[in-house]
Design a protein around this motif. Sequence first.
Motif, short mmCIF file in Angstrom:
data_model
loop_
_atom_site.label_atom_id
_atom_site.label_comp_id
_atom_site.label_asym_id
_atom_site.label_seq_id
_atom_site.Cartn_x
_atom_site.Cartn_y
_atom_site.Cartn_z
N GLU A 21 -46.47 58.74 87.67
CA GLU A 21 -47.67 59.32 87.10
C GLU A 21 -48.90 59.18 87.98
N ARG A 120 -42.37 61.87 81.27
CA ARG A 120 -41.80 61.62 79.95
C ARG A 120 -42.72 60.69 79.17
N LEU A 121 -43.10 61.11 77.98
CA LEU A 121 -43.98 60.32 77.14
C LEU A 121 -43.21 59.15 76.52
N ASP A 125 -44.29 58.48 70.90
CA ASP A 125 -45.01 59.77 70.95
C ASP A 125 -44.04 60.93 70.84
N ARG A 126 -42.92 60.84 71.52
CA ARG A 126 -41.94 61.93 71.48
C ARG A 126 -41.38 62.09 70.07
N TRP A 129 -44.23 63.60 67.69
CA TRP A 129 -44.56 65.00 67.96
C TRP A 129 -43.33 65.90 68.03
N ALA A 189 -47.51 67.94 74.55
CA ALA A 189 -47.02 67.05 75.60
C ALA A 189 -47.95 67.08 76.81
N LEU A 192 -51.27 65.20 75.88
CA LEU A 192 -51.09 63.76 75.80
C LEU A 192 -50.90 63.15 77.19
N ASN A 193 -50.18 63.84 78.06
CA ASN A 193 -50.01 63.34 79.43
C ASN A 193 -51.34 63.30 80.17
N ARG A 196 -53.43 60.37 79.06
CA ARG A 196 -52.97 59.08 79.57
C ARG A 196 -53.57 58.75 80.93
#
Length: 496
Positions: A21, A120-121, A125-126, A129, A189, A192-193, A196
Motif C-alpha cells: 500500500e 485487499r481490505l 470491512d469486506r 460491505w 472499496a 475505503l482504500n 486508509r
Amino acid sequence: MQTFALPDDGPLQGLVASRIETYGGRHRATTQNPAGSLYPRGGPVLDPSRRRFQDYVPFAKGSGQVRGLSPLKLRELEHEKRHGGHLGAGPPHSPKLKEVPKAQQLEMRLHTFSMFGMPRLPPEDRQHWEIGEGTDSGLVIEKSWKELVPGHKEMSRELCHQQEALWELLTTELIYVRKLKIMTDLLAAGLLNLQRVGLLTEVSAETLFGNVPSLIRVHKRFWEEVLGPTLGEARASGQPLDPVSLQDGFLTFSQRFQPYVRYCLQVKQTMAYAQEQQDNNPLFHSFVQWCEKHKRSGRQMLGDLLIKPHQRITKYPLLLQAVLKRSPEARAREGLSAMIAAVESFLRYVNKQVRQGEEQESLVAAAQRIGPYEVLEPSSEEVEKNLRPFCTLDLMSPMLGVAPEHTRQLLLEGPVRVKEGREGKLDVHLFLFSDVLLVTKPQRKADKAKVIRPPLMLEKLVCRPLRDPSMSLLRGHFPSPSSWQGEGAVRMGIKY
C-alpha cells in the motif's frame, strides 16, 4: 452457461506484503528507477518474473481510466529523485510524503488501482460491505430458458411467452445484484482504500451508500431460497419453469425485503449528499469520474446506481403481472395473483413510511421557522413569569384527542391578506396544520414567522365561501387575549 457473477477476487501471489500500500515503501529500492518512472525511490518495483502484487485484487488490464502523468509531472518526479525532493525514500506517512499535493496523490493511487487492482481490505470491512472474496458460484444462469427445456419446440406459443416472462424475472435479478456489487466492490472499496492512506477522509461511506450491503444480502438469500431452486428444478427435470414454485417466497416478501424501508427513507438524503460532495469536493469528483469510467462499472453513473434499489423494488409487480398475463392455468393464475398482492401490500407500506418521513421533515422545517408565541405584552416580570407557560407553541407535540399514530402534518401555507375592521388590511402568512391554523407575520431580518394571533383550532373554526371565489370568511373562537376569560371572536376576510 452465462454468468452474472463478478471477477474472481481471490488472493494472489506477488511481491512481499511490505510493498503493498505504499509508494515510498518501507525498504529502499536496491536499484535506481528508470527515468520517467511513476514511482519514487523505495517504491514498488515489479519483478520481471512476477506480474502481480501480493494481496491485490486485479482488474483486467487496461480497465478503467488509466491516466498516466503528463511529461511535465514526469520531469518533476525525476528532478525530485535527483535532488532529494519530497517524494524521496521514507515511510509512507512521513512528513515528506504529506507535502505532496493531495490531487497528485489521488491521481497516482487511482493509476495504481487501474494497473494492479485495489489492496485487499481487512476482513471485517469486506464482510460489512459485502465485498466479494471470489465468484458467487450460485449466481449463474444460462443464456436462454430453451437450454433447460429440450422439448421447447413442441410447446405452445402462450407457454413460451410465459417462460420468457419468467426468464426476465430471473435474469434481471442477477443483473441488479451485479449493479449493487459495483457500489461495494468498486466505489466503496476504492473509497475505503483511499481513506486508509489519508485521502477523502471527509467523505462518509455510510452516508453515501446507506445499507446497500444489507440489500445485497437480501437478494442473495432470495436467490438461494426462492429463485435459484426454481431454476435448479427446471435444470434437473427438463420441464418448463413453474411459477407456482415461487409462491412461498413472494408471500413472505414483506419480511424478506424489510431493509428496503430504510433505504427508501434515506435515498433522497443519500443522493443529495452524493451531489453535494461532487459539487464541492474536487477530489471526490475526480474519484467518482474514475469509477464511472472504469470497465467494471459498465459506465453506470453514481446517481443511477443509487436510485436502482428504488426502481427494482417497484418493478416486481410488473414482472409478476407479465407472467400472470401469459399463464392460462387457474392454479398458476391464483398463485401469481396472491404474489402480486403481497408485493403491492409491501410497496404501499414503504410508500406510507416515506410519506410520513417527508411530512415529518416538512413539520420540523415549519416549526423551526415559526418563532415564539407572544400575544400579550407583559407589564412586569411577574406577569411575564406567569404567562410564559401559556406562550409556548410546540408543534412537535402529539395532537390532542387522537390516536398516537395520527401525527400533525403541514397541509398548506402561503401569504394572504387579512381584512380587519372597516379599513384595516394586513399581509400575513398562514400555516394550516392538521389541527390548527396559525396566523403569522414574516420577519424581514430572518426566515422566521412570528405568531400574531392566538392559534385557531380547526374544530372551532368555521369557513364560509363568499361570492368572490377567491375570498372566504373565517370565524374562529378562542380565549380572549385581553382578559384570558370568556370567548372571543375574530372575523377575517381572506383573499387567496
